[in-house]
Design a protein around this motif. Structure first.
Motif, mmCIF file in Angstrom:
data_model
loop_
_atom_site.group_PDB
_atom_site.id
_atom_site.type_symbol
_atom_site.label_atom_id
_atom_site.label_comp_id
_atom_site.label_asym_id
_atom_site.label_seq_id
_atom_site.Cartn_x
_atom_site.Cartn_y
_atom_site.Cartn_z
ATOM 1 N N ALA A 156 43.898 -22.539 46.089
ATOM 2 C CA ALA A 156 45.118 -22.765 45.310
ATOM 3 C C ALA A 156 45.180 -24.203 44.803
ATOM 4 O O ALA A 156 45.583 -24.468 43.664
ATOM 5 C CB ALA A 156 46.345 -22.450 46.161
ATOM 6 N N GLY A 157 44.758 -25.135 45.639
ATOM 7 C CA GLY A 157 44.752 -26.524 45.221
ATOM 8 C C GLY A 157 43.733 -26.819 44.144
ATOM 9 O O GLY A 157 43.918 -27.727 43.321
ATOM 10 N N ALA A 158 42.653 -26.043 44.134
ATOM 11 C CA ALA A 158 41.616 -26.248 43.134
ATOM 12 C C ALA A 158 42.035 -25.742 41.762
ATOM 13 O O ALA A 158 41.494 -26.163 40.742
ATOM 14 C CB ALA A 158 40.332 -25.537 43.566
ATOM 15 N N GLY A 159 43.017 -24.820 41.729
ATOM 16 C CA GLY A 159 43.457 -24.280 40.452
ATOM 17 C C GLY A 159 42.537 -23.193 39.952
ATOM 18 O O GLY A 159 41.696 -22.662 40.679
ATOM 19 N N GLY A 160 42.679 -22.838 38.662
ATOM 20 C CA GLY A 160 41.882 -21.759 38.075
ATOM 21 C C GLY A 160 40.550 -22.271 37.555
ATOM 22 O O GLY A 160 40.052 -23.316 37.958
ATOM 23 N N ARG A 165 34.100 -24.091 36.983
ATOM 24 C CA ARG A 165 33.822 -24.941 38.141
ATOM 25 C C ARG A 165 32.469 -24.579 38.755
ATOM 26 O O ARG A 165 31.709 -25.462 39.163
ATOM 27 C CB ARG A 165 34.926 -24.794 39.179
ATOM 28 C CG ARG A 165 36.295 -25.181 38.646
ATOM 29 C CD ARG A 165 37.334 -25.135 39.731
ATOM 30 N NE ARG A 165 37.077 -26.141 40.739
ATOM 31 C CZ ARG A 165 37.584 -26.130 41.957
ATOM 32 N NH1 ARG A 165 38.358 -25.138 42.329
ATOM 33 N NH2 ARG A 165 37.311 -27.087 42.817
ATOM 34 N N LEU A 166 32.177 -23.298 38.826
ATOM 35 C CA LEU A 166 30.892 -22.869 39.381
ATOM 36 C C LEU A 166 29.733 -23.415 38.556
ATOM 37 O O LEU A 166 28.707 -23.837 39.105
ATOM 38 C CB LEU A 166 30.840 -21.339 39.423
ATOM 39 C CG LEU A 166 29.534 -20.709 39.926
ATOM 40 C CD1 LEU A 166 29.314 -21.023 41.397
ATOM 41 C CD2 LEU A 166 29.564 -19.195 39.714
ATOM 42 N N LEU A 167 29.892 -23.413 37.252
ATOM 43 C CA LEU A 167 28.808 -23.849 36.370
ATOM 44 C C LEU A 167 28.679 -25.367 36.306
ATOM 45 O O LEU A 167 27.586 -25.882 36.064
ATOM 46 C CB LEU A 167 29.041 -23.305 34.961
ATOM 47 C CG LEU A 167 29.014 -21.774 34.808
ATOM 48 C CD1 LEU A 167 29.343 -21.381 33.370
ATOM 49 C CD2 LEU A 167 27.666 -21.205 35.215
ATOM 50 N N LEU A 308 36.136 -19.210 48.365
ATOM 51 C CA LEU A 308 37.134 -18.322 47.775
ATOM 52 C C LEU A 308 37.471 -18.675 46.335
ATOM 53 O O LEU A 308 37.653 -17.788 45.496
ATOM 54 C CB LEU A 308 38.403 -18.357 48.634
ATOM 55 C CG LEU A 308 39.524 -17.386 48.255
ATOM 56 C CD1 LEU A 308 39.028 -15.943 48.304
ATOM 57 C CD2 LEU A 308 40.720 -17.571 49.184
ATOM 58 N N GLU A 309 37.530 -19.973 46.013
ATOM 59 C CA GLU A 309 37.982 -20.382 44.678
ATOM 60 C C GLU A 309 37.009 -19.989 43.569
ATOM 61 O O GLU A 309 37.391 -19.925 42.394
ATOM 62 C CB GLU A 309 38.245 -21.890 44.634
ATOM 63 C CG GLU A 309 37.030 -22.772 44.883
ATOM 64 C CD GLU A 309 36.863 -23.130 46.350
ATOM 65 O OE1 GLU A 309 36.163 -24.111 46.645
ATOM 66 O OE2 GLU A 309 37.441 -22.412 47.211
ATOM 67 N N VAL A 310 35.730 -19.728 43.903
ATOM 68 C CA VAL A 310 34.758 -19.327 42.871
ATOM 69 C C VAL A 310 34.092 -17.994 43.229
ATOM 70 O O VAL A 310 33.097 -17.625 42.611
ATOM 71 C CB VAL A 310 33.670 -20.419 42.670
ATOM 72 C CG1 VAL A 310 34.288 -21.709 42.150
ATOM 73 C CG2 VAL A 310 32.890 -20.669 43.954
ATOM 74 N N ARG A 311 34.657 -17.273 44.191
ATOM 75 C CA ARG A 311 33.984 -16.069 44.688
ATOM 76 C C ARG A 311 33.879 -14.983 43.621
ATOM 77 O O ARG A 311 32.812 -14.390 43.415
ATOM 78 C CB ARG A 311 34.708 -15.549 45.925
ATOM 79 C CG ARG A 311 33.941 -14.477 46.685
ATOM 80 C CD ARG A 311 34.614 -14.206 48.020
ATOM 81 N NE ARG A 311 34.577 -15.390 48.877
ATOM 82 C CZ ARG A 311 35.398 -15.603 49.901
ATOM 83 N NH1 ARG A 311 36.342 -14.708 50.187
ATOM 84 N NH2 ARG A 311 35.285 -16.686 50.632
ATOM 85 N N ALA A 312 34.971 -14.695 42.938
ATOM 86 C CA ALA A 312 34.946 -13.653 41.906
ATOM 87 C C ALA A 312 34.013 -14.041 40.763
ATOM 88 O O ALA A 312 33.237 -13.213 40.268
ATOM 89 C CB ALA A 312 36.353 -13.392 41.380
#
Length: 405
Positions: A156-160, A165-167, A308-312
């Motif tokens: 949540a803190g990392a945002g969308g 972000r992954l790339l 979690l922030e980049v899992r999907a």
């Protein structure tokens, strides 16, 4: 999963009722949409719901189901090929609605994962109740719950912008490399080439239409059996061990297949029945090696390594790369077979050697590591620790991960 099942149902209906080639193509497109949704959602769901000590077995159930489905499809094709009147293909296409219906109906009754509830902002008590229900009464879920909530707060803190972000961000570089390399290597093992064109291969060595389809059924049985064995072994021996042993098994099989084909085709222009039997045996050995290594682990490892922030987004990259190279190998295989002949098996053997070395050098062991603590595995690895840098949070989990390499 519900959307994927609905797309499967629509594709099966359109394909079975086709009156022209355009309807057939539309049906296949809809089935492809269903595959995209299912391959995105199911591995992640299994990894997030399974306890860390059994995550490999649960997640490998995905590949087992794929193998059972492929075996069922081969059995159906073997049966419908004998139907007179030229409508057996309709039965084959329409029967895809059976597993599609089971997937759709089953998904309606599945709960969300604890990680998903946290991402949705649900109360901690709701997450605790679900986690306790999944793990069983009497199991202490406090530490796992703390990890899940902490991961959710970090996300949540990392945002969308998970894909961006992954790339872009360096700390996700190991996961990005695995999301691209593992599905790429999974396809250049040559397994889909053999799966798609096993009947063609077997007809080229003199077997009839029905006999070649029956042989594809036999190799399907071998694949299901070996994947079942992988479910029992993966959480005991680890991912790396299965990757390395399976890669060596497939490499030896491909070299032997190529050598036999090269010698026989050069000497007589064809393969005798005795050597044909040996080739079928080697194909079965090869399929078994894939079935307990790169087949299930190619989906398991990417599904368990992303924060979690980049899992999907990470799983989306994995699925996209897998499908892209599935299409490439399928389209190129027959042309390569015609031009390279037996050399194509040595082509795949070279890739098998490369991917086995890649696993040995660059893939850390993830057996038994809670999915929320996977970052420590990369920080403890001899190479990736230089890429991601040290953990900025003093409450690091590197000590837990260090013994897993």
């Amino acid at each position: 999963m519900v959307l994927g099942g609905a797309a499967f149902l629509a594709g099966a209906a359109v394909g079975g009722a086709s009156v022209n080639v355009y309807m057939v193509i539309l049906g296949r497109v809809l089935l492809g949409v269903g595959l995209g949704f299912a391959n995105q959602a199911v591995p992640l769901y299994l990894s997030e719901m399974a306890p860390a000590r059994l995550r490999g077995a649960f997640s490998n159930g995905f590949q087992l189901s794929v193998g059972v489905g492929a075996l069922a499809a081969n059995v159906i094709n073997f049966g419908t090929e004998k139907i007179g009147g030229g409508w057996g293909w309709r039965v084959s296409l329409a029967l895809a609605a059976v597993p599609a219906g089971l997937l759709t109906l089953g998904a309606l009754f599945l709960p969300e994962t604890p990680s998903s509830l946290v991402q949705q902002g649900r109360d901690r008590r709701d997450v605790a109740r679900l986690l306790q229900k999944v793990r069983g009464a009497g199991v202490d879920v406090g530490d796992e719950l703390d990890d899940i909530v902490a991961a959710g707060e970090s996300a949540a803190g990392a945002g969308g912008g998970g894909l961006r972000r992954l790339l872009v961000e360096r700390r996700y570089r190991p996961q990005l490399v695995m999301a691209v390399a593992i599905p790429f290597f999974q396809q250049v093992t040559g397994i889909n080439a053999i799966a798609f064109y096993a009947p063609v291969l077997l007809r080229t060595i003199g077997m009839g239409e029905s006999a070649s389809l029956l042989s594809a059924v036999v190799t399907g049985v071998v694949g299901v059996a070996s994947t079942s064995a992988s479910m029992l072994a993966v959480d005991r021996f680890g991912r790396r061990t299965l990757f390395l042993a399976g890669g060596a098994q497939m490499l030896a099989s491909q070299v032997l297949i190529g050598a036999i084909m090269a010698a026989e085709l050069r000497d007589s222009g064809g393969v005798g029945k005795a050597w044909a039997g040996v080739l079928i045996l080697l194909i079965a050995v090869y399929v078994a090696g894939f079935g307990w290594s790169w087949g299930p682990l190619g989906w398991l490892v990417p599904s368990e390594i992303f924060p979690l922030e980049v899992r999907a987004a990470g799983q989306s990259v994995t699925v996209a790369v897998s499908f892209a190279f599935t299409v490439f190998v399928a389209q190129a295989f027959l042309s390569m077979l015609c031009h390279m002949k037996a050399g194509i098996f040595f082509f795949f053997a070279v890739w098998l050697a490369v991917m086995t070395a890649f696993v040995y050098l660059l893939l850390p062991e993830t057996k038994g590591v809670p999915i929320e603590q996977m970052a420590g595995v990369w920080r403890a690895h001899w190479f990736w620790s230089r890429v991601v840098g040290p953990e900025s949070d003093p409450d690091i989990d590197e000590e837990r991960a260090r013994g897993k390499l």
